[in-house]
Design an enzyme around this catalytic site. Structure first.
Site, PDB file in Angstrom:
ATOM      1  N   PRO A  94       0.793  -1.231   0.000  1.00 37.18           N
ATOM      2  CA  PRO A  94       0.000   0.000   0.000  1.00 37.18           C
ATOM      3  C   PRO A  94       0.828   1.285   0.000  1.00 37.18           C
ATOM      4  CG  PRO A  94      -0.249  -1.202   2.079  1.00 37.18           C
ATOM      5  CD  PRO A  94       0.719  -1.958   1.259  1.00 37.18           C
ATOM      6  N   CYS A  95       0.198   2.340  -0.510  1.00 34.51           N
ATOM      7  CA  CYS A  95       0.782   3.679  -0.455  1.00 34.51           C
ATOM      8  C   CYS A  95       0.373   4.259   0.904  1.00 34.51           C
ATOM      9  CB  CYS A  95       0.174   4.495  -1.601  1.00 34.51           C
ATOM     10  SG  CYS A  95       0.546   6.223  -1.583  1.00 34.51           S
ATOM     11  N   GLN A  96       1.342   4.420   1.793  1.00 40.60           N
ATOM     12  CA  GLN A  96       1.037   4.952   3.136  1.00 40.60           C
ATOM     13  C   GLN A  96       1.937   6.152   3.411  1.00 40.60           C
ATOM     14  OE1 GLN A  96       1.928   0.982   4.739  1.00 40.60           O
ATOM     15  NE2 GLN A  96       0.007   1.047   5.861  1.00 40.60           N
TER      16      GLN A  96
END
Ligand code: SAM
Length: 415
Positions: A94-96
């Protein structure tokens, strides 16, 4: 060098399906070209008790007596030294928020936010030192966060630089390269600077690499490009400084070497498209895929033009507007991006006209698998809802298949 692979955030196995050109035979048995030898995979879904993705992965790939190759544990709890040695690390994550801060405890040095999965990958880079890495993420990663454009990808590139890697990346919209879904994802290929591959590719300028000679330029040809821009990431004292001050407009392709980033916007070479009509089933009879009158009314509204008066949290009145979507979906265009909510009554869900009856219906789970180029019925062991969810999370395996051919040759040349 053996082509040993570790698959992180493995889901239902998109990287493995792509790299090993996996198929299912008539009896649902997996046929796998063992070009790449998958030695370990990790998959753990935090939000559900039943681990559908892991069970699917294991059902499709286990040959019995190989439990140690399949890990269903939160990756942050895994002792990274216990992972077997491998050559290629793969994963879609994920893009976090990748920001870091100086830690109060001196031994720890620098700390990222808890639960951010990039730090697990970085830990594996440090402990296992893989020569090659292939990652996939949403294209938003290049621009995040909105308050400090490019910081998160900058942090990631600096980690690769500190671990002695060069990095190539490209945002690929699968439909533009002859795959059935408009799915835009950033693919990242990193290699240790002491590999033969790295030593040979560096004879080229960064411009030659991103436009002609790099893994993305070779497999996903471009028709034209804008001028390059450059930025030095090595000049920042450390990761904390990158996290605090780095800002940059990353374009859709680029290269990092010796702490210098080169990036440019490139335009794909036109190729023949695969359209919805090419992947639709012609024998859908199950009534649950056909829209009820009630659902038709709901979709008419959801997909239509609308202006709605709303009040923000601060009490400010505004008009929320949404344009009309092509509805039903055009048979003669590739599918739109599948989300995890596919198959529910939702604006982004595909609605197609059945080829035989002409009636409006959802896409079937098999069609969802086809949009990602998985074998038909790959996820048949779970409910329809979960099958759509898995495909909303997965990747277009044909992209990985193309990259895999190049990576295979690259690893063979290391010997
Ligand atoms: C974007 S999906 C990747 C899908 C995969 N590439 C595929 O083809 O199906 C990310 C995956 O990471 C898993 N995941 C999320 N948090 C995790 C954690 N802490 N440890 C291990 N896996 C995790 C999710 O369950 C999800 O399957």
């Amino acid at each position: 060098m053996e082509k040993k692979v570790v698959e992180l955030f493995a889901g239902v196995g998109g990287f493995r399906v792509g790299l090993n050109n996996v198929k299912l035979d008539k009896n649902g048995k997996t046929i796998e070209k063992n070009n790449f030898k998958f030695v370990w995979a990790n998959q753990w879904e935090p939000s559900t008790k039943v681990q559908d993705a892991f069970l699917c992965y294991k059902t499709r790939f286990s040959k019995g007596n190989d439990d140690h190759e399949f890990s269903n544990e939160d990756i942050s709890l895994v002792d990274k030294n216990s992972i077997p040695d491998f050559t290629l690390l793969t994963g879609g994550f994920p893009c976090q928020d990748y920001s870091v801060a100086r830690s109060l405890s001196k031994e720890k040095g620098i700390e990222g936010k808890k639960g951010v999965l990039w730090w697990q990958i970085n830990d594996i880079l440090i402990k296992k030192n893989p020569p090659f890495v292939l990652l996939e993420n949403v294209d938003r990663l290049l621009k995040s966060p909105s308050t400090q454009r490019g910081r998160d990808f900058g942090v990631m590139l600096r980690c690769f630089h500190d671990n002695n890697y060069s990095v190539e990346w490209r945002v690929i919209n699968a439909a533009e390269y002859g795959h059935p879904q408009k799915r835009k994802r950033v693919y990242i290929f990193a290699y240790k600077n002491n590999t033969r591959h790295s030593e040979s590719i560096i004879e080229n300028t960064p411009e030659e690499i991103i436009f002609h000679k790099g893994i993305f330029a070779i497999n996903f040809p471009i028709s034209s490009n804008d001028k390059v821009t450059k930025k030095e990431i090595k000049d920042f004292v450390d990761l904390v400084e990158v996290s605090n001050d780095f800002e940059f407009s990353f374009e859709n392709t680029g290269f990092l070497r010796d702490g210098i980033i080169t990036t440019s916007k490139v335009y794909p070479h036109e190729s023949k498209t695969i359209n919805l009509i090419d992947i639709l089933e012609s024998n859908v009879i199950d009534s649950r895929y056909f829209l009820s009158e009630d659902n038709i009314k709901k979709f008419d509204y959801l997909k239509g033009n609308k202006r709605i008066d709303r009040i923000s949290k601060s009490g400010h009145k505004y008009v929320y507007s949404e344009g009309k979507m092509t509805y039903p979906d055009d048979h003669n265009k590739p599918g739109r991006t599948m989300l995890t909510s596919e198959g529910t009554v939702n604006r982004s869900t595909h609605v197609v006209l059945d080829i035989i009856t002409g009636e409006k219906r959802f896409i079937t789970p098999i069609e969802a698998e086809r949009l990602n180029e998985f074998p038909d019925n790959w996820t048949e062991m779970m409910s329809d809802k979960r099958r759509y969810f898995m495909m909303g999370n997965a990747l277009v395996t044909g992209i990985v298949k193309k990259l895999g051919k190049s990576i295979s040759k690259i690893i063979e040349n290391e010997e």
